[in-house]
Design an enzyme around this catalytic site. Structure first.
Site, PDB file in Angstrom:
ATOM      1  N   ASP A 106     110.229  14.701 103.523  1.00 29.19           N
ATOM      2  CA  ASP A 106     111.163  13.247 103.463  1.00 29.19           C
ATOM      3  C   ASP A 106     112.368  12.949 103.442  1.00 29.19           C
ATOM      4  OD1 ASP A 106     111.452  12.881  99.360  1.00 29.19           O
ATOM      5  OD2 ASP A 106     111.460  15.311 101.288  1.00 29.19           O
ATOM      6  N   ASP A 116     115.932  18.466 103.733  1.00 32.71           N
ATOM      7  CA  ASP A 116     114.630  18.215 104.673  1.00 32.71           C
ATOM      8  C   ASP A 116     114.916  18.719 106.145  1.00 32.71           C
ATOM      9  OD1 ASP A 116     114.012  16.096 101.985  1.00 32.71           O
ATOM     10  OD2 ASP A 116     111.559  16.539 102.801  1.00 32.71           O
ATOM     11  N   ASN A 172     112.863  10.664  99.086  1.00 33.32           N
ATOM     12  CA  ASN A 172     114.812  10.894  98.460  1.00 33.32           C
ATOM     13  C   ASN A 172     114.684   9.003  98.984  1.00 33.32           C
ATOM     14  OD1 ASN A 172     115.074  13.570  97.680  1.00 33.32           O
ATOM     15  ND2 ASN A 172     114.754  13.537 100.579  1.00 33.32           N
ATOM     16  N   THR A 202     107.717  19.186 101.907  1.00 32.23           N
ATOM     17  CA  THR A 202     109.040  19.179 101.430  1.00 32.23           C
ATOM     18  C   THR A 202     108.872  17.919 100.637  1.00 32.23           C
ATOM     19  OG1 THR A 202     109.627  18.634 103.084  1.00 32.23           O
ATOM     20  CG2 THR A 202     109.598  21.000 102.757  1.00 32.23           C
ATOM     21  N   PHE A 233     111.616  16.545  91.321  1.00 31.93           N
ATOM     22  CA  PHE A 233     111.165  14.823  91.773  1.00 31.93           C
ATOM     23  C   PHE A 233     110.366  14.927  92.533  1.00 31.93           C
ATOM     24  CE2 PHE A 233     113.015  10.826  93.899  1.00 31.93           C
ATOM     25  CZ  PHE A 233     112.842  11.134  94.790  1.00 31.93           C
ATOM     26  N   ASN A 234     110.110  15.512  93.453  1.00 33.91           N
ATOM     27  CA  ASN A 234     108.822  15.728  94.243  1.00 33.91           C
ATOM     28  C   ASN A 234     107.679  15.378  93.599  1.00 33.91           C
ATOM     29  OD1 ASN A 234     110.559  16.236  96.929  1.00 33.91           O
ATOM     30  ND2 ASN A 234     110.217  18.274  96.626  1.00 33.91           N
ATOM     31  N   HIS A 281     116.907  23.316  98.610  1.00 37.73           N
ATOM     32  CA  HIS A 281     115.750  23.079  98.575  1.00 37.73           C
ATOM     33  C   HIS A 281     114.002  23.791  99.530  1.00 37.73           C
ATOM     34  CE1 HIS A 281     116.777  21.656  93.972  1.00 37.73           C
ATOM     35  NE2 HIS A 281     117.465  20.558  95.331  1.00 37.73           N
ATOM     36  N   ASP A 282     114.656  22.765 100.248  1.00 37.57           N
ATOM     37  CA  ASP A 282     113.116  22.851 101.261  1.00 37.57           C
ATOM     38  C   ASP A 282     113.321  23.785 102.253  1.00 37.57           C
ATOM     39  OD1 ASP A 282     113.447  18.781 101.356  1.00 37.57           O
ATOM     40  OD2 ASP A 282     112.484  20.615  99.938  1.00 37.57           O
TER      41      ASP A 282
END
Ligand code: RIB
Ligand code: CA
Length: 314
Positions: free
Chosen positions: A10, A15, A40, A126, A168-169, A242-243
């Protein structure tokens, strides 16, 4: 031997960096396709952003598919306050040349897996797990074809980043996440406990900016925007990247440390919806379904990322 992967994302600045890292690593990874999901920012932006990253990387050949525009059962939550209104603030948005494939992402995932050998394709989500959870729900016959699922999402000691209990995810689509975590295929989970250790400090972003190629320039631009929210919230020295931890795991798993345990998803409680209950100390009888990653060599991670982004200048 290259490993076949599908990245479900996303974009989202982080990402986007995961896509760049994968596209720079063709000796290790054969990227069969990119599937975009709502998260996102809404789907019409995440699919466009994914295509723009292919343009920047000079990889208009990579098939990009649009997937689900809303979670399986619940309304969509987005994260413009972190990623900006385009989802990739920090760089100009262009109308990408990389085409959008006509097939729906879920159909692409199902058809690709059904055609594949057993345990031959790695799914790398992700973003929210809506596309993956929907594919498993619609066609359980894909499960034996999945080698493993390497995902970014969830949290244990770090607590939530969107609610006190949820990352969030997982929060965006806890029902899809529940499908995935119960599916029986091996999961490698990069939660906030590890991603909050990879911080895009000024020095690290400066090393990337100094590479002087279009992909590194885009990465530095996006990370310079991306770090403004979390550095205030956590008083940290840079935003967590993060991703790309998912891709770095596939290339250099020795950079990470983890433990096999059960992780279960809260899908009922409004207070703790989307919480990932990580049974780290095996205090329940719940079956092991996850390799929970909790530590990373952050310097080694950024060395890898910088070295791979430099390849776009060759
Ligand atoms: O909580 C972090 C996750 O949510 C990352 O994947 C980020 O891109 C957003 O999707
Ligand atoms: Ca994401």
């Amino acid at each position: 031997m290259t490993r076949k992967i599908i990245i479900d994302c996303d974009p989202g600045q982080d990402d986007a960096v995961a896509l760049f890292l994968a596209l720079a690593s063709s000796e290790e990874l054969d990227l069969l396709g990119i599937t975009a999901v709502c998260g996102n920012v809404p789907l019409e932006l995440t699919q466009r952003n994914a295509r723009q990253m292919c343009d920047i990387a000079g990889r208009q050949d990579v098939p990009v598919y649009a997937g689900c525009e809303k979670p399986m059962l619940r309304p969509l939550r987005t994260a413009e306050m972190i990623h900006g209104e385009t989802g990739i603030n920090g760089i100009d948005v262009i109308d990408p040349e990389t085409p959008l494939q006509s097939a729906h992402a879920v159909d692409f995932i199902i058809e690709t897996l059904l055609d594949a050998d057993d345990a031959s394709i790695i799914l790398v989500p992700t973003g929210p797990l809506t596309n993956i959870g929907t594919a498993i729900d619609r066609e359980p016959g894909i499960l034996p074809k999945i080698e493993q699922i390497v995902l970014m999402g969830g949290a244990m000691r770090e607590g939530g980043n969107r609610t006190p209990s949820a990352e969030f995810n997982i929060l965006v689509d806890p029902d899809a996440a529940d499908n995935v975590f119960r599916c029986g295929r091996p999961i490698v989970q990069m939660g906030l406990d590890v991603t909050h250790q990879v911080l895009s400090t000024r020095d690290r972003v400066g090393r990337i900016a100094a590479l002087g190629n279009p992909v590194a320039d885009a990465t530095a631009g996006m990370l310079s925007f991306f770090d403004r929210y979390d550095t205030k919230k956590y008083a940290s020295k840079g935003a967590p990247l993060h991703d790309p931890c998912t891709i770095a795991w596939l290339i250099r798993p020795e950079l990470f440390e983890g433990k096999d345990c059960n992780v279960s998803i809260e899908t009922q409680s409004e207070l703790t919806l989307g919480h990932t209950a990580v049974d780290f100390w095996h205090v329940t009888e719940r079956p092991v379904n996850v390799h929970w990653v909790y530590s990373v060599d952050a310097g080694g991670f950024y060395d890898l990322l910088t070295e791979r982004l430099a390849r776009f200048g060759d």
